[in-house]
Design a protein around this motif. Structure first.
Motif, PDB file in Angstrom:
ATOM      1  N   ALA A   1       0.825  -1.206   0.000  1.00 14.45           N
ATOM      2  CA  ALA A   1       0.000   0.000   0.000  1.00 14.45           C
ATOM      3  C   ALA A   1       0.862   1.260   0.000  1.00 14.45           C
ATOM      4  O   ALA A   1       0.540   2.253  -0.671  1.00 14.45           O
ATOM      5  N   ALA A   2       1.960   1.236   0.738  1.00 14.14           N
ATOM      6  CA  ALA A   2       2.848   2.394   0.776  1.00 14.14           C
ATOM      7  C   ALA A   2       3.462   2.643  -0.599  1.00 14.14           C
ATOM      8  O   ALA A   2       3.581   3.798  -1.044  1.00 14.14           O
ATOM      9  N   TRP A   3       3.846   1.575  -1.290  1.00 17.10           N
ATOM     10  CA  TRP A   3       4.442   1.725  -2.614  1.00 17.10           C
ATOM     11  C   TRP A   3       3.414   2.226  -3.630  1.00 17.10           C
ATOM     12  O   TRP A   3       3.680   3.159  -4.390  1.00 17.10           O
ATOM     13  N   THR A   4       2.234   1.622  -3.664  1.00 17.71           N
ATOM     14  CA  THR A   4       1.228   2.039  -4.647  1.00 17.71           C
ATOM     15  C   THR A   4       0.719   3.445  -4.366  1.00 17.71           C
ATOM     16  O   THR A   4       0.325   4.163  -5.286  1.00 17.71           O
ATOM     17  N   ALA A   5       0.733   3.857  -3.100  1.00 13.96           N
ATOM     18  CA  ALA A   5       0.372   5.242  -2.777  1.00 13.96           C
ATOM     19  C   ALA A   5       1.437   6.194  -3.322  1.00 13.96           C
ATOM     20  O   ALA A   5       1.129   7.272  -3.845  1.00 13.96           O
ATOM     21  N   GLU A   6       2.693   5.783  -3.199  1.00 15.97           N
ATOM     22  CA  GLU A   6       3.805   6.622  -3.673  1.00 15.97           C
ATOM     23  C   GLU A   6       3.723   6.869  -5.169  1.00 15.97           C
ATOM     24  O   GLU A   6       4.041   7.964  -5.647  1.00 15.97           O
ATOM     25  N   VAL A   7       3.296   5.861  -5.926  1.00 18.73           N
ATOM     26  CA  VAL A   7       3.228   6.007  -7.383  1.00 18.73           C
ATOM     27  C   VAL A   7       1.805   6.298  -7.861  1.00 18.73           C
ATOM     28  O   VAL A   7       1.520   6.238  -9.063  1.00 18.73           O
ATOM     29  N   SER A   8       0.897   6.607  -6.929  1.00 17.02           N
ATOM     30  CA  SER A   8      -0.484   7.034  -7.244  1.00 17.02           C
ATOM     31  C   SER A   8      -1.226   6.041  -8.134  1.00 17.02           C
ATOM     32  O   SER A   8      -1.791   6.391  -9.176  1.00 17.02           O
ATOM     33  N   VAL A   9      -1.241   4.797  -7.700  1.00 20.82           N
ATOM     34  CA  VAL A   9      -1.899   3.735  -8.466  1.00 20.82           C
ATOM     35  C   VAL A   9      -3.256   3.408  -7.864  1.00 20.82           C
ATOM     36  O   VAL A   9      -3.404   3.298  -6.646  1.00 20.82           O
ATOM     37  N   ASP A  10      -4.265   3.238  -8.718  1.00 21.03           N
ATOM     38  CA  ASP A  10      -5.598   2.838  -8.255  1.00 21.03           C
ATOM     39  C   ASP A  10      -5.720   1.325  -8.152  1.00 21.03           C
ATOM     40  O   ASP A  10      -6.242   0.794  -7.180  1.00 21.03           O
ATOM     41  N   ILE A  11      -5.252   0.649  -9.187  1.00 17.30           N
ATOM     42  CA  ILE A  11      -5.378  -0.804  -9.236  1.00 17.30           C
ATOM     43  C   ILE A  11      -4.011  -1.416  -9.523  1.00 17.30           C
ATOM     44  O   ILE A  11      -3.292  -0.971 -10.423  1.00 17.30           O
ATOM     45  N   SER A  12      -3.655  -2.411  -8.737  1.00 18.30           N
ATOM     46  CA  SER A  12      -2.339  -3.024  -8.850  1.00 18.30           C
ATOM     47  C   SER A  12      -2.461  -4.525  -9.076  1.00 18.30           C
ATOM     48  O   SER A  12      -3.314  -5.187  -8.472  1.00 18.30           O
ATOM     49  N   ILE A  13      -1.579  -5.036  -9.942  1.00 11.77           N
ATOM     50  CA  ILE A  13      -1.483  -6.470 -10.201  1.00 11.77           C
ATOM     51  C   ILE A  13      -0.040  -6.893  -9.953  1.00 11.77           C
ATOM     52  O   ILE A  13       0.886  -6.351 -10.559  1.00 11.77           O
ATOM     53  N   CYS A  14       0.154  -7.840  -9.049  1.00  9.11           N
ATOM     54  CA  CYS A  14       1.479  -8.416  -8.836  1.00  9.11           C
ATOM     55  C   CYS A  14       1.499  -9.816  -9.442  1.00  9.11           C
ATOM     56  O   CYS A  14       0.646 -10.641  -9.108  1.00  9.11           O
ATOM     57  N   LEU A  15       2.449 -10.048 -10.297  1.00 13.08           N
ATOM     58  CA  LEU A  15       2.581 -11.338 -10.965  1.00 13.08           C
ATOM     59  C   LEU A  15       3.815 -12.043 -10.403  1.00 13.08           C
ATOM     60  O   LEU A  15       4.948 -11.634 -10.660  1.00 13.08           O
ATOM     61  N   ASN A  16       3.578 -13.067  -9.615  1.00 10.21           N
ATOM     62  CA  ASN A  16       4.657 -13.816  -8.974  1.00 10.21           C
ATOM     63  C   ASN A  16       4.877 -15.128  -9.710  1.00 10.21           C
ATOM     64  O   ASN A  16       3.935 -15.733 -10.221  1.00 10.21           O
ATOM     65  N   LYS A  17       6.119 -15.580  -9.735  1.00  7.91           N
ATOM     66  CA  LYS A  17       6.402 -16.908 -10.290  1.00  7.91           C
ATOM     67  C   LYS A  17       7.545 -17.530  -9.506  1.00  7.91           C
ATOM     68  O   LYS A  17       8.469 -16.843  -9.064  1.00  7.91           O
ATOM     69  N   TYR A  18       7.453 -18.838  -9.322  1.00  7.81           N
ATOM     70  CA  TYR A  18       8.475 -19.549  -8.569  1.00  7.81           C
ATOM     71  C   TYR A  18       8.397 -21.031  -8.916  1.00  7.81           C
ATOM     72  O   TYR A  18       7.486 -21.467  -9.625  1.00  7.81           O
ATOM     73  N   LYS A  19       9.363 -21.794  -8.418  1.00  2.00           N
ATOM     74  CA  LYS A  19       9.370 -23.231  -8.649  1.00  2.00           C
ATOM     75  C   LYS A  19       9.111 -23.963  -7.342  1.00  2.00           C
ATOM     76  O   LYS A  19       9.769 -23.696  -6.338  1.00  2.00           O
ATOM     77  N   LYS A  20       8.150 -24.856  -7.375  1.00  2.00           N
ATOM     78  CA  LYS A  20       7.815 -25.658  -6.208  1.00  2.00           C
ATOM     79  C   LYS A  20       8.586 -26.972  -6.278  1.00  2.00           C
ATOM     80  O   LYS A  20       8.532 -27.690  -7.270  1.00  2.00           O
ATOM     81  N   HIS A  21       9.305 -27.287  -5.212  1.00  5.62           N
ATOM     82  CA  HIS A  21      10.118 -28.505  -5.179  1.00  5.62           C
ATOM     83  C   HIS A  21       9.323 -29.643  -4.528  1.00  5.62           C
ATOM     84  O   HIS A  21       8.833 -29.508  -3.407  1.00  5.62           O
ATOM     85  N   HIS A  22       9.213 -30.750  -5.231  1.00  4.10           N
ATOM     86  CA  HIS A  22       8.503 -31.921  -4.714  1.00  4.10           C
ATOM     87  C   HIS A  22       9.487 -32.919  -4.103  1.00  4.10           C
ATOM     88  O   HIS A  22      10.699 -32.880  -4.372  1.00  4.10           O
ATOM     89  N   LYS A  23       8.972 -33.807  -3.293  1.00  7.25           N
ATOM     90  CA  LYS A  23       9.819 -34.770  -2.593  1.00  7.25           C
ATOM     91  C   LYS A  23      10.558 -35.705  -3.544  1.00  7.25           C
ATOM     92  O   LYS A  23      11.633 -36.210  -3.228  1.00  7.25           O
ATOM     93  N   ASN A  24       9.980 -35.941  -4.710  1.00  4.65           N
ATOM     94  CA  ASN A  24      10.622 -36.833  -5.676  1.00  4.65           C
ATOM     95  C   ASN A  24      11.717 -36.131  -6.483  1.00  4.65           C
ATOM     96  O   ASN A  24      12.285 -36.708  -7.409  1.00  4.65           O
ATOM     97  N   GLY A  25      11.986 -34.871  -6.124  1.00  4.67           N
ATOM     98  CA  GLY A  25      13.045 -34.122  -6.790  1.00  4.67           C
ATOM     99  C   GLY A  25      12.571 -33.292  -7.966  1.00  4.67           C
ATOM    100  O   GLY A  25      13.342 -32.489  -8.511  1.00  4.67           O
ATOM    101  N   GLU A  26      11.334 -33.457  -8.377  1.00  2.00           N
ATOM    102  CA  GLU A  26      10.809 -32.687  -9.501  1.00  2.00           C
ATOM    103  C   GLU A  26      10.492 -31.253  -9.080  1.00  2.00           C
ATOM    104  O   GLU A  26      10.180 -30.986  -7.921  1.00  2.00           O
ATOM    105  N   LYS A  27      10.585 -30.352 -10.065  1.00  2.07           N
ATOM    106  CA  LYS A  27      10.257 -28.954  -9.834  1.00  2.07           C
ATOM    107  C   LYS A  27       9.043 -28.567 -10.678  1.00  2.07           C
ATOM    108  O   LYS A  27       8.969 -28.912 -11.854  1.00  2.07           O
TER     109      LYS A  27
END
Length: 452
Positions: A346-372
């Motif tokens: 909220a502090a960041w979007t207030a600083e840049v005067s944004v009404d609507i914000s979308i954050c797009l996150n991506k990561y790799k989930k590690h499974h017990k069998n070693g697969e990602k």
């Protein structure tokens, strides 16, 4: 390769200190006979860039901004966008310097100077190209002496690279040229050159056009090795060292042409590009030290969007792309709690005067069998204190939420595992599709443009 990676590991460790030594490639041509590295910022390209920046500011002070063209990439400020802008500005100035109508052109990085080092790969590439460590030789958004809406009316025009259309604040400027590798949105149909082509890196298109024009000149201008190496770096990281699925024949052939003029001309192009990609990709991942606020602003893109609402004709929309899960980001806040994530956001979007914000996150989930498994997240928030009141914010949130959940792109959104803890006008989903900003942004923009 092993030797290179070993040297790069030493270089990456040294990048944590203020005076970072040159890369292995740079050492081949910037070490003196006494083996003492020269300081940053004294190469031809750095000197030209700094001199151009000074000339632009002097002319602005003298009321001569109308003599200038600004070459700008997108506001995300990645290596491709930065390099494409710098390359084309250098080309324009030098290709016309002996003509009857010399062009005054300067590259503008549409990020603040203090945000440039949030991308370690940019810092490394600039250091390798002997640019100043404090970016004195680059013009950034926070150094513009005038608001873009005012300045855009005075300029000869702007040139877009790695960017299909200008941000709203530059809409009054004449668009002289466009060179982009994204979707053609029909902007400035009379621009020349106007190049849209699917390649891994926009720098490929810029460098190809530059070399085509350079080779047709009566006398070629000097092409500094630092710029050539920067060009190769940008193409390498975007094309996975010329081996990714995005790589095209144009990326490969242009890299060969650039390499032939560089200090590495006797090396194999695939080996050089693979080594550069390894070096820069490793640096790109070195962001664990960044807090949430820096992650939000590190790759931030946004603009004003028109709506049919007479009471709110424009809405400010912002997108952040973050390579960490929501859970990991929460742990980066001072209190390591969910409420603090939204407080920082909220502090960041207030600083840049944004009404609507979308954050797009991506990561790799590690499974017990070693697969990602590759996982993506979408975080939607709408404020009610910038341009819209609470009722409008509720309505806008509902409109965009429904557009995302009912998308026609085949993206199956699943509520985040802590979605029941979210407050009003906050939503987080996960999905396993490959859809990133290029897919999500049009969905959101179309919803906003239809919101009333």
């Amino acid at each position: 390769m092993k030797a290179f990676r070993s040297l790069f590991s030493a270089l990456l460790a040294a990048s944590q200190v203020a005076a970072m030594p040159p890369s292995r490639f740079a050492k081949q041509h910037i070490l003196s006979a006494s083996s003492k590295a020269r300081p940053f910022g004294i190469g031809h390209f750095s000197e030209w860039s700094r001199a151009t920046k000074k000339a632009f500011l002097v002319d602005w002070q003298a009321g001569k901004a109308s003599e200038w063209i600004i070459v700008q990439g997108n506001e995300g400020g990645d290596l491709d966008s930065m390099t494409a802008a710098l390359t084309w500005a250098y080309h324009l100035a030098h290709a016309t310097e002996n003509s009857t109508h010399p062009v005054k052109a300067i590259a503008l990085l549409q990020t603040a100077s203090h945000a440039l080092d949030l991308r370690p790969e940019n810092k490394l590439a600039l250091d390798n190209s002997q640019m100043t460590p404090d970016h004195q030789d680059l013009l950034t958004m926070d150094e513009l002496p005038e608001d873009p809406e005012t300045l855009s009316r005075k300029l000869t025009g702007i040139i877009l690279v790695d960017h299909a259309e200008p941000l709203r604040k530059w809409s009054h400027a004449k668009i002289v040229s466009i060179i982009d590798h994204h979707k053609d949105r029909g902007t400035a149909p009379d621009a020349k050159p106007r190049i849209f082509e699917t390649v891994a890196s926009c720098t490929t298109l810029v460098a190809r056009q530059m070399l085509d024009e350079l080779e047709n000149l009566d006398q070629e201008y000097h092409m500094p090795h630092e710029l050539l190496e920067l060009i190769l770096s940008a193409i390498a990281i975007d094309s996975g060292g010329l081996t990714s699925d995005k790589t095209t024949a144009a990326d490969i052939e242009t890299s060969k042409r650039v390499l032939a003029r560089s200090a590495w001309s006797k090396k194999n192009v695939m080996e050089v590009m693979e080594d550069l990609d390894d070096e820069l990709s490793d640096a790109q991942k070195d962001i664990d030290r960044l807090g949430l606020r820096d992650l939000l602003r590190r790759d931030w893109k946004g603009d004003l969007i028109d709506t049919p609402s007479p009471s709110t004709p424009t809405v400010s929309l912002g997108f952040a792309s973050i390579p960490y899960s929501m859970d990991s980001q929460v742990l980066k806040t001072n209190f390591a709690e969910l409420f603090d994530w939204f407080a920082v956001h909220a502090a960041w979007t207030a600083e840049v005067s944004v009404d609507i914000s979308i954050c797009l996150n991506k990561y790799k989930k590690h499974h017990k069998n070693g697969e990602k498994e590759k996982i993506r997240e979408i975080v939607l928030t709408v404020r009610d204190d910038v341009r819209i009141d609470q009722d409008q914010a509720d309505s806008l949130f509902k409109t965009v939420k429904e557009a995302l959940e009912n998308n026609n792109e085949g993206i199956e959104l699943v509520p985040w595992h802590r979605a029941d803890e979210l407050s009003a006008r906050q939503m987080v989903w996960t999905h396993k599709s490959g859809a990133g900003r290029k897919v999500i942004r049009p969905i959101v923009e179309e919803a906003v443009m239809k919101w009333d």
